[in-house]
Design a protein around this motif. Structure first.
Motif, short mmCIF file in Angstrom:
data_model
loop_
_atom_site.label_atom_id
_atom_site.label_comp_id
_atom_site.label_asym_id
_atom_site.label_seq_id
_atom_site.Cartn_x
_atom_site.Cartn_y
_atom_site.Cartn_z
N HIS A 1 0.86 -1.18 0.00
CA HIS A 1 0.00 0.00 0.00
C HIS A 1 0.89 1.23 0.00
CE1 HIS A 1 -3.87 1.94 0.20
NE2 HIS A 1 -3.33 2.82 1.00
N TYR A 2 0.68 2.07 -1.02
CA TYR A 2 1.51 3.26 -1.24
C TYR A 2 0.68 4.49 -0.88
CZ TYR A 2 4.76 6.30 -3.93
OH TYR A 2 5.66 7.26 -4.33
N VAL A 3 1.15 5.27 0.03
CA VAL A 3 0.47 6.40 0.68
C VAL A 3 -0.35 5.85 1.84
CG1 VAL A 3 -1.02 8.41 0.54
CG2 VAL A 3 0.30 7.72 -1.47
N SER A 4 0.24 5.93 3.00
CA SER A 4 -0.45 5.42 4.19
C SER A 4 -1.77 6.14 4.39
CB SER A 4 0.42 5.64 5.43
OG SER A 4 -0.32 5.40 6.60
N PRO A 5 -2.85 5.38 4.66
CA PRO A 5 -4.08 6.06 5.08
C PRO A 5 -3.83 6.79 6.39
CG PRO A 5 -4.24 3.69 5.44
CD PRO A 5 -2.97 3.92 4.69
N SER A 6 -4.68 7.74 6.71
CA SER A 6 -4.47 8.55 7.91
C SER A 6 -4.86 7.78 9.17
CB SER A 6 -5.27 9.85 7.82
OG SER A 6 -4.90 10.57 6.67
N ALA B 1 -3.36 -7.35 5.67
CA ALA B 1 -3.54 -7.25 4.22
C ALA B 1 -2.28 -6.88 3.47
CB ALA B 1 -4.64 -6.23 3.91
N CYS B 2 -1.34 -6.19 4.12
CA CYS B 2 -0.22 -5.60 3.39
C CYS B 2 1.12 -6.17 3.83
CB CYS B 2 -0.20 -4.08 3.58
SG CYS B 2 -1.70 -3.28 2.99
N ASP B 3 1.93 -6.52 2.84
CA ASP B 3 3.29 -6.96 3.12
C ASP B 3 4.25 -5.79 3.28
OD1 ASP B 3 2.86 -9.88 2.87
OD2 ASP B 3 2.36 -9.37 0.80
N LEU B 4 3.83 -4.61 2.80
CA LEU B 4 4.68 -3.43 2.91
C LEU B 4 3.83 -2.18 2.75
CD1 LEU B 4 7.64 -2.28 3.05
CD2 LEU B 4 7.63 -2.34 0.54
N VAL B 5 4.11 -1.16 3.57
CA VAL B 5 3.46 0.14 3.44
C VAL B 5 4.52 1.18 3.08
CG1 VAL B 5 2.09 1.93 4.57
CG2 VAL B 5 1.70 -0.48 5.15
N LEU B 6 4.25 1.95 2.02
CA LEU B 6 5.15 3.02 1.61
C LEU B 6 4.59 4.34 2.12
CD1 LEU B 6 5.84 1.94 -2.10
CD2 LEU B 6 7.12 1.33 -0.03
N CYS B 7 5.34 5.02 2.96
CA CYS B 7 4.86 6.22 3.66
C CYS B 7 5.45 7.49 3.05
CB CYS B 7 5.22 6.15 5.14
SG CYS B 7 4.56 4.71 6.00
N LEU B 8 4.62 8.53 2.94
CA LEU B 8 5.09 9.80 2.40
C LEU B 8 5.78 10.67 3.45
CD1 LEU B 8 2.14 10.95 0.08
CD2 LEU B 8 4.06 9.44 -0.42
N PHE B 9 5.48 10.40 4.73
CA PHE B 9 5.99 11.25 5.80
C PHE B 9 6.67 10.40 6.87
CE2 PHE B 9 2.04 13.15 4.12
CZ PHE B 9 2.64 14.20 3.42
#
Length: 404
Positions: free
Chosen positions: A124-129, A144-152
């Motif tokens: 998931h790219y752009v973490s939900p808030s 659900a996610c093997d990796l989260v890509l965070c903008l901040f």
């Protein structure tokens, strides 16, 4: 990863729901190509991704629905799209699924991939808030996610508390936009009068946002005209620009504008998007002296352009009531969240009035408040580009799953 023939290209599914996601998706595809990853991309994307040879199975606008109550009206269609994607990927498995933003839809797709035990890694790219509201969603994200890509960077800290694999990738715009915005060049690119001062009105890219927010923005223009006192610094000296991301939004904007008096219409120009890059909003903001805009990802662009801004937002009353019960942070807009203070004015729900917009613009344009805000926004821009821990999103994915 799946046990696919190594001679075959990697199959990567990507789903985006709006223009900002399309921008990120296109940059991500280019980054994969730059690393010589042999891959084919399909799912749901916009014109920027399609220009990168992306195969969009459904129109991106199908997912452009925002708000708890508003989504309910389109639930049947959204479920049909989700089920269609999953059926397609069961028949033709993908090695990697990347949901870009649109968390309510994309996290359900990622969860379904896990439930169906498909041979697919999920990102998931752009973490939900999740750090701001509905924090229990982190457990669904972990499943659900093997990796989260965070903008901040502060988002990675949150995920680490729950042992969710997360990487800080920054925002590509923070890295690509210069620390000095060339306002004159933007005016020239849009064929605008270089001497005229402009205020940008950005009610959002979704139909529902424009329906709710553009009328009050237009009313604020009318209010400014009524308040014209003839002084040189009056905000009535400005012309107003409204970007239209596509033909449907342009038609909607013109329809709402047609109900205004001619004296108001004469002070407003609607600028159509003429590029597959869908950057008309950014260009309009670059050419302007101040911005009135919807709370959302566009506020980050306004931050990176260092433009004084007023943030407005309205939701269905029930959506807003439910959100009030769930929100865990004091601010709504990204500049304020990143700054951890009320740097820009937020006019939410009943506060989003023509008079309030006018008063805040007057403060920004006729006092030192606007210049102070510009300097603080510039400082935030530097902060978002100076962190040594920023990783390229495609490289982070390649490294995490051993694709190289």
């Amino acid at each position: 990863m799946s046990d696919s023939n190594p001679s075959k290209p990697l199959r990567i599914g990507i789903v985006v729901g709006e223009v900002s996601g399309d921008t990120l998706g296109a940059a991500l595809i280019r980054s994969f190509k730059a690393q010589c990853i042999d891959a084919e991309f399909e799912g749901i994307g916009g014109p920027q991704m399609i220009a990168e040879d992306f195969n969009s199975l459904y129109p991106m606008e199908t997912l452009s629905v925002m708000g708890l109550v508003e989504v309910l009206k389109h639930l049947k269609e959204l479920f049909a799209v989700r089920d269609g994607l999953l059926a397609h990927w069961q028949e033709k498995p993908i090695d990697l699924f990347i949901g870009i933003d649109a968390p309510d839809f994309n996290l359900r797709v990622a969860k379904s991939i896990k439930d169906l035990k498909l041979p697919t890694k999920t990102v998931h790219y752009v973490s939900p808030s999740v750090w701001a509201w509905r924090q229990k969603r982190v457990f669904n994200i972990k499943y659900a996610c093997d990796l989260v890509l965070c903008l901040f960077p502060f988002e990675v800290d949150f995920y680490q508390k729950y042992d969710v694999p997360a990487v800080f990738v920054g925002h590509p715009l923070a890295k690509s936009l210069p620390l000095e915005t060339d306002t004159l060049a933007a005016k020239q690119q849009l064929n605008l009068d270089p001497e005229q001062r402009y205020i940008a009105l950005l009610p959002g890219s979704r139909s529902g946002e424009i329906e709710r927010l553009l009328p009050v923005m237009l009313d604020s223009v009318a209010f400014m005209q009524q308040k014209n006192d003839g002084t040189a610094n009056s905000s009535t000296d400005f012309h107003y620009l409204i970007p239209a991301i596509n033909a449907n939004r342009a038609k909607q904007i013109h329809a709402l504008l047609s109900s205004q008096a001619k004296s108001i219409q004469d002070h407003i120009t609607v600028i159509d998007n003429q590029s597959s890059e869908s950057n008309i909003g950014r260009l309009v903001m670059s050419a302007s002296d101040a911005i009135v805009l919807a709370s959302g990802t566009a506020t980050l662009e306004a931050l990176l352009l260092h433009k004084p801004m007023v943030v407005v937002y309205k939701l269905h009353w029930l959506t807003y009531f439910i959100a009030l019960l769930m929100v865990k942070i004091p601010h709504y807009s990204l500049p304020n969240i990143i700054a951890k203070k009320a740097l820009v004015k937020e006019l939410i729900q009943s506060d989003a009035t023509a008079q309030n917009i006018y008063q805040e613009l007057q403060q920004l344009l006729t006092t030192g408040k606007g210049d102070e805000q510009i300097q603080e926004l510039l400082g935030l821009h530097r902060l978002l580009t100076s962190d040594d821990s920023i990783q390229d999103p495609a490289k982070a994915i390649v490294g995490e799953f051993g694709l190289d």
